[in-house]
Design a protein around this motif. Structure first.
Motif, PDB file in Angstrom:
ATOM      1  N   LYS A 265      -0.890  -3.258  -2.323  1.00  0.00           N
ATOM      2  CA  LYS A 265       0.082  -3.459  -1.244  1.00  0.00           C
ATOM      3  C   LYS A 265       1.471  -3.748  -1.800  1.00  0.00           C
ATOM      4  O   LYS A 265       2.472  -3.211  -1.322  1.00  0.00           O
ATOM      5  N   ILE A 268       3.587  -0.600  -3.419  1.00  0.00           N
ATOM      6  CA  ILE A 268       4.006   0.553  -2.606  1.00  0.00           C
ATOM      7  C   ILE A 268       5.518   0.729  -2.629  1.00  0.00           C
ATOM      8  O   ILE A 268       6.033   1.813  -2.946  1.00  0.00           O
ATOM      9  N   LEU A 347      -3.140  -0.993   3.966  1.00  0.00           N
ATOM     10  CA  LEU A 347      -2.075   0.009   3.954  1.00  0.00           C
ATOM     11  C   LEU A 347      -1.921   0.600   5.348  1.00  0.00           C
ATOM     12  O   LEU A 347      -2.898   0.913   6.019  1.00  0.00           O
ATOM     13  N   GLU A 351       2.107   4.369   4.754  1.00  0.00           N
ATOM     14  CA  GLU A 351       1.917   4.130   3.325  1.00  0.00           C
ATOM     15  C   GLU A 351       0.812   5.024   2.758  1.00  0.00           C
ATOM     16  O   GLU A 351       0.890   5.461   1.607  1.00  0.00           O
ATOM     17  N   LYS A 352      -0.211   5.287   3.569  1.00  0.00           N
ATOM     18  CA  LYS A 352      -1.283   6.197   3.122  1.00  0.00           C
ATOM     19  C   LYS A 352      -0.745   7.616   2.936  1.00  0.00           C
ATOM     20  O   LYS A 352      -1.113   8.307   1.981  1.00  0.00           O
TER      21      LYS A 352
END
Length: 428
Positions: A265, A268, A347, A351-352
């Protein structure tokens, strides 16, 4: 008269000199009361008891009856090798009842009949039993304390989960975490990448001065591996700089842990910025090419067997750095038993998407480079050749990476994530 009450240990008695004496045998599995009733009419000089012949051998009341029946000094107890029949707690109970004569061998029976043990000779077992009892009490206290704390923690976790599900728990994102993420992405990783590229550049020059091209070793070091653009010397340099990044990641992971975040996390935002600066800039702008030419303080144009394109090299240094972080995170997670999942650090879908785009951004250039080792007639080689270097496909992927990075940075302003607060002592 010598009376022997035996069961499983009969072979030990039969193999001893006791069989030469005038003995009466009772073979079987009895209660103490049954034995005493059967022997009450006999005139007994010595009583040999095979511990496996008594059903109630571990009851103190049984040995009280034996003591009332015959003098303990005229009793020899044959113990089994098994721990349950010879532990110090059981021996301490026998000693307390006055039974000092116990052994595990047939010859021991004869010796004890000729010279019985005194209390001084067996007192050590009682001392050992007392020490074990004290340690047992301490361990029980520790275990009870652990159970109590565990119960309290479980109650707190259940209460926390209930409050989370009801939306009562809130967490305000700390500004210092975001600032530190920006610092890592904008400064730490780019500077370390540039320094690593410069190190490989100097490393190449140093090796080229030490090992000439004409040397057999030099010929191997400076020769491209299957036309991929990578030489053994370049790969060695990249492996060395992974050590630099590993040292940095050690401190970074410690900082992430103090911030109570998961590695995946936290990283990112730093990696999103880092990828834009290294890969996005390469495919969309290309300004840093002159910068990498500028840092060549020692000319290497006359050594064409060395890697000349530091701008190209910087992408693979960054790729190695990103892969190293995720591999180390995967290994660490595989060694850690996770029984509590942080509810606030999953996520988001944005973000994925960024992760998928980053994989394409890293893997396609690497696959294109490695495909050079394939025959030109290969369909796979032809495919990757069509998208190699600054193709439209790579520009689109870099553009998407840039857009997703902007959206991730702006995400907290437009998407209200579920908030949490760290529980204070009075809340617990």
């Amino acid at each position: 008269m010598i009376v022997v009450i035996t069961n499983k240990l009969k072979e030990i008695i039969d193999s001893s000199r006791l069989k030469e004496a005038n003995c009466k045998y009772a073979v079987g599995f009895y209660t103490v009361n049954d034995c005493i009733q059967s022997l009450s009419s006999l005139d007994i000089d010595y009583l040999v008891i095979d511990i496996t012949a008594f059903k109630d051998a571990f009851e103190i009341s049984s040995w009280k009856r034996v003591k009332d029946f015959i003098d303990p000094s005229k009793t020899v107890i044959l113990l089994e090798e098994a721990k349950s029949y010879s532990n110090v707690g059981f021996l301490s109970m026998l000693i307390t009842m006055g039974f000092y004569n116990f052994t595990k061998t047939g010859e021991g029976i004869i010796r004890l009949m000729e010279r019985p043990n005194s209390y001084q000779e067996v007192a050590k077992y009682q001392k050992m039993a007392m020490n074990l009892e004290d340690r047992k009490e301490e361990e029980e206290e520790r275990f009870n304390d652990y159970q109590r704390k565990l119960g309290e923690n479980q109650d707190m976790m259940r209460d926390y989960l209930e409050r989370y599900q009801k939306g009562e728990v809130s967490f305000k994102r700390k500004n210092d975490v975001f600032k530190y993420q920006l610092k890592v992405g904008l400064l730490a990783l780019p500077i370390l990448t540039i320094a690593s590229v410069f190190f490989i550049y100097l490393f190449q020059i140093f090796i080229s001065n030490m090992v000439p091209l004409e040397d057999s070793v030099g010929e191997y070091l400076y020769t491209e591996l299957a036309h991929t653009g990578f030489t053994p010397l370049t790969i060695i340099g990249i492996l060395i700089i992974t050590v630099f990044f590993s040292i940095y990641y050690t401190f970074l992971n410690a900082k992430i842990k103090r911030m109570q975040m998961t590695r995946s996390k936290f990283i990112i935002i730093p990696f999103a910025i880092f990828c834009v600066l290294v890969f996005g800039e390469y495919y969309l702008v290309g300004v840093l090419e002159k910068f990498y030419e500028f840092i060549k303080i020692i000319p290497i144009d006359d050594k064409m067997y060395l890697c000349q394109d530091l701008y190209w090299l910087s992408r693979y240094v960054a790729t190695a750095a990103i892969f190293l972080f995720y591999i180390s995170t995967f290994i660490d997670n595989s060694r850690t038993l996770k029984f509590e999942k942080d509810l606030g650090q999953k996520l988001t879908w944005l973000e994925k998407l960024w992760v998928i785009d980053m994989i394409l951004l890293l893997m396609i250039p690497l696959a294109c480079q490695l495909s050079l080792a394939l025959p030109e007639s290969s369909s796979l080689s032809s495919f990757f050749s069509s998208i190699s270097d600054k193709s439209l496909i790579m520009m689109v992927i870099a553009g998407i990476e840039f857009i997703l990075t902007i959206l991730i940075l702006l995400q907290p302003k437009f998407v209200k994530e579920k908030e949490y607060t760290i529980l204070k002592e009075e809340d617990l």
